[in-house]
Design a protein around this motif. Structure first.
Motif, short mmCIF file in Angstrom:
data_model
loop_
_atom_site.label_atom_id
_atom_site.label_comp_id
_atom_site.label_asym_id
_atom_site.label_seq_id
_atom_site.Cartn_x
_atom_site.Cartn_y
_atom_site.Cartn_z
N ALA A 361 0.84 -1.20 0.00
CA ALA A 361 0.00 0.00 0.00
C ALA A 361 0.88 1.25 0.00
O ALA A 361 1.83 1.36 0.78
CB ALA A 361 -0.92 0.00 1.21
N ALA A 362 0.56 2.21 -0.85
CA ALA A 362 1.35 3.43 -0.96
C ALA A 362 0.97 4.45 0.09
O ALA A 362 1.72 5.39 0.35
CB ALA A 362 1.20 4.03 -2.35
N LYS A 363 -0.18 4.30 0.71
CA LYS A 363 -0.64 5.25 1.71
C LYS A 363 -1.38 4.49 2.80
O LYS A 363 -1.72 3.31 2.63
CB LYS A 363 -1.53 6.31 1.08
N PRO A 364 -1.64 5.16 3.93
CA PRO A 364 -2.34 4.45 5.02
C PRO A 364 -3.65 3.82 4.57
O PRO A 364 -4.39 4.38 3.77
CB PRO A 364 -2.59 5.57 6.04
N VAL A 365 -3.92 2.63 5.12
CA VAL A 365 -5.08 1.84 4.71
C VAL A 365 -6.15 1.87 5.80
O VAL A 365 -5.87 2.14 6.97
CB VAL A 365 -4.68 0.38 4.42
N GLU A 445 0.81 2.87 9.25
CA GLU A 445 0.24 2.20 8.08
C GLU A 445 -1.28 2.32 8.04
O GLU A 445 -1.91 1.98 7.03
CB GLU A 445 0.60 0.70 8.08
N ASP A 447 -4.97 4.34 8.49
CA ASP A 447 -5.66 5.63 8.43
C ASP A 447 -6.63 5.69 9.62
O ASP A 447 -7.67 5.01 9.63
CB ASP A 447 -6.43 5.75 7.11
N PRO A 629 -11.57 6.27 0.82
CA PRO A 629 -11.08 7.62 1.18
C PRO A 629 -12.12 8.69 0.89
O PRO A 629 -12.88 8.60 -0.05
CB PRO A 629 -9.84 7.76 0.30
#
Length: 629
Positions: A361-365, A445, A447, A629
């Motif tokens: 994952a490139a951003k928080p999940v 990691e 969100d 998101p």
């Protein structure tokens, strides 16, 4: 045996007395050796004494005859040959009668002296055995047994449930006058204080069970008849005692009266012998086929209705068998990784668990925290009754493949989790879930604005409790969450359980229900969790929840009945919640498995614990839609 004899000992009266005492001592010693390790208060000492005295008398007469004086030595009076012959015949007749009496006494002694039940004799190879119950690749029960001549000690571990160590005294007919036990929660160290200790004592007409724990002591007294054999759930050694009693009758098919420690109920165990080395044992409608040896010891078995295989291991290997820790890791090739974590709580204890995180994952999940049902559960909510049932492992796998992280935690006192269990209530468990949410919000990691809850059964009651105080949650999913008070739910479950039990005759169901309710009320009054649950009403809390809600319900659920789902939906909506979804799944039981009956007593007949795609897909689709998101 040494018999004192000397051609000159007749000349000394003291020597004759010493000979008599020596003979008596030797006889008593020989008789007593029969029971050298079995003497107790129940030993027939009168039989020992009578047999010993008779044997001693016989030996004394033989000694006297052998040491009789030569003719003319004892008296100067003339004695005719006929008199001497008659005297000799009389002496030998007395000796013969005494010998017969002694043999009769010895026979009575051997018959009357109690011996331990056959199952308490050491196994041919060793004094220790282990019984292993497996379902497929899963080991679900391990019982280690050490047999003695007057009883046994057992160590019974049921995967995901309690561990119990018990010691029993056994009478000649398999009757257990006393049994003591200690019980620990799943995964607890044997060095830890047991959650419960107890005793079961039985007399000719009554049984008393005393159980002590952090909530105090409770006692259960029951009238019994026919010297029933005390049995434990999933226990082989007490089942062996019943098999041996049935074999002693010589009948091919018989019923043995047993008394179940769990619940304190006397009932019949049907036993049918198939040849010399096999027996079918039936109790509460569940038949199990056992292989048995010449002593009536179980060597293996099959519980076909549950697909459970029973194997016996003897000797040193028995002490090494244990139930291994479940695999909480990610499956091979899964698009997520699994990490062992510890979660600190505001109460000061930690909770052990597994966090699965999507790979790459490139951003928080987004993430989900799972909440188990009632009773102490591991992080998967593993239920050994149904093969392959690991609800939250399946939830983690399903959501992990859809890009959602999942934190699943062990309940208090399970595996490495700490915390007080005896005084804890659902409100305390809600605080544990809040700790899990707080932990996720510290992870880079994850969100923190996209965290949801999934709760099953009691977990479906706890999720709204948490959501009502945390408006930052992205949503909650309730799987079989209750709308009624605990008292109403328990009343239904008790009545439903008795009325649906095939082994209880129709004429006895009302009295059985009354006894079950009385036993429950006595126990519940001492349990903090139960008192809280009985009084708690989920509806007022539901009206305070403003985050999105998914209600999932099994259409045949007989634990949290399906009529409660629309009541929950109405409660959320009446509180002003605009995002409430309800889905009732046809022919799904409380575990969300295909089951047209839904009766909990039928769970053991279910062949597959994997929840189908319709249920898992509904959950995953809702979570993806609400955690985007």
């Amino acid at each position: 045996m040494f018999i004192p004899h000397s051609p000159r000992c007749h000349r000394s009266p003291a020597s004759r007395r010493v000979s008599f005492v020596a003979a008596a001592a030797a006889a008593m010693l020989a008789v007593g050796m029969h029971a050298k390790r079995e003497l107790s208060l129940r030993t027939p000492w009168i039989a020992i004494t009578v047999a010993g005295v008779l044997i001693a008398l016989t030996l004394a007469l033989i000694i006297r005859r052998l040491n009789a004086p030569e003719p003319g030595e004892e008296s100067s009076m003339p004695q005719t040959s006929a008199d001497a012959t008659q005297r000799e015949r009389s002496e030998w007749l007395v000796i013969l009668l005494a010998l017969i009496a002694a043999l009769v006494g010895l026979t009575l002694f051997l018959v009357l002296t109690p011996r331990a039940a056959a199952s308490q004799q050491p196994a041919a190879a060793s004094t220790q055995s282990a019984y292993v119950m497996t379902r497929g690749a899963d080991t679900i029960v391990v019982e280690r047994v050490t047999r003695g001549r007057s009883g046994f000690t057992g160590d019974l571990t049921i995967r995901g449930q309690a561990r119990m160590i018990f010691t029993a005294e056994v009478a000649a007919d398999g009757f257990i006058p006393s049994l003591t036990f200690r019980a620990w929660g799943p995964g607890a160290s044997i060095d830890a204080a047991p959650l419960q200790t107890g005793t079961q004592t039985m007399s000719a007409d009554s049984a008393l069970i005393a159980i002590a724990g952090a909530g105090g002591e409770r006692r259960i007294a029951r009238a019994i008849k026919g010297r029933p054999i005390a049995i434990l759930n999933n226990d082989m050694v007490t089942t062996e005692l019943a098999i041996q009693r049935a074999r002693a009758t010589g009948a091919a098919k018989s019923a043995v009266s047993v008394f179940a420690l769990s619940g304190g109920v006397q009932l019949d165990m049907g036993i049918e012998f198939i040849g010399a080395d096999s027996a079918i044992v039936s109790i509460a409608g569940q038949p199990t086929r056992f292989a048995i040896d010449a002593n009536g010891l179980i060597t293996g078995g099959l519980l076909a209705s549950q697909n459970v295989v029973i194997t016996r291991v003897d000797g040193a290997a028995a002490s090494k068998i244990a139930i291994g820790r479940p695999d909480y890791g990610a499956p091979v090739g899964a698009p997520y990784r699994a990490e062992e974590v510890t979660v600190p709580t505001t109460a000061g204890h930690v909770l052990t668990g597994t966090l699965t995180i999507p790979s790459g994952a490139a951003k928080p999940v987004p993430a989900v925290v799972t909440i188990t049902g009632s009773g102490q559960q591991d992080r998967d909510e593993y239920i050994p009754l149904v093969p392959g049932f690991r609800l939250f492992r399946q939830v983690a796998d399903t959501l992990g493949r859809r890009g959602i992280a999942v934190l699943r935690m062990d309940d208090r006192a399970i595996n490495g989790s700490g915390g007080d269990v005896q005084k804890a209530t659902s409100a305390d468990f809600a605080d544990d879930i809040r700790a899990g949410i707080a932990y996720l919000r510290t992870r880079p990691e994850i969100d923190g604005a996209r965290i949801a809850l999934v709760g099953h059964s009691e977990g479906g009651m706890i999720a709204p409790m948490v959501a009502a105080t945390d408006p930052k949650l992205a949503g909650i999913a309730l799987m079989a969450g209750p709308a009624y008070t605990g008292r109403r739910i328990i009343d239904f479950q008790l009545r439903n359980g008795v009325m649906g039990a095939a082994q209880i005759p129709a004429a006895g169901k009302d009295s059985a229900l009354k006894a079950v309710r009385a036993s429950f009320d006595s126990s519940a009054s001492k349990q903090a969790w139960m008192q809280y649950f009985l009084a708690y009403d989920p509806v007022p809390t539901a009206r305070k929840v403003k985050v999105p809600v998914l209600i999932m319900q099994g259409g045949t659920d007989q634990q949290v009945t399906p009529d409660q789902a629309p009541l929950l939906e109405q409660a959320f909506q009446r509180g002003g919640n605009k995002d409430v979804t309800m889905k009732v799944f046809v022919d799904r039981n409380h575990l969300f498995l295909q089951d047209p009956s839904g009766f909990p007593g039928g769970y053991v007949k279910l062949k597959d614990g994997r929840i189908d795609g319709e249920v898992m897909g509904t959950l995953a689709d809702w979570m993806v839609a609400h955690l985007k998101p």
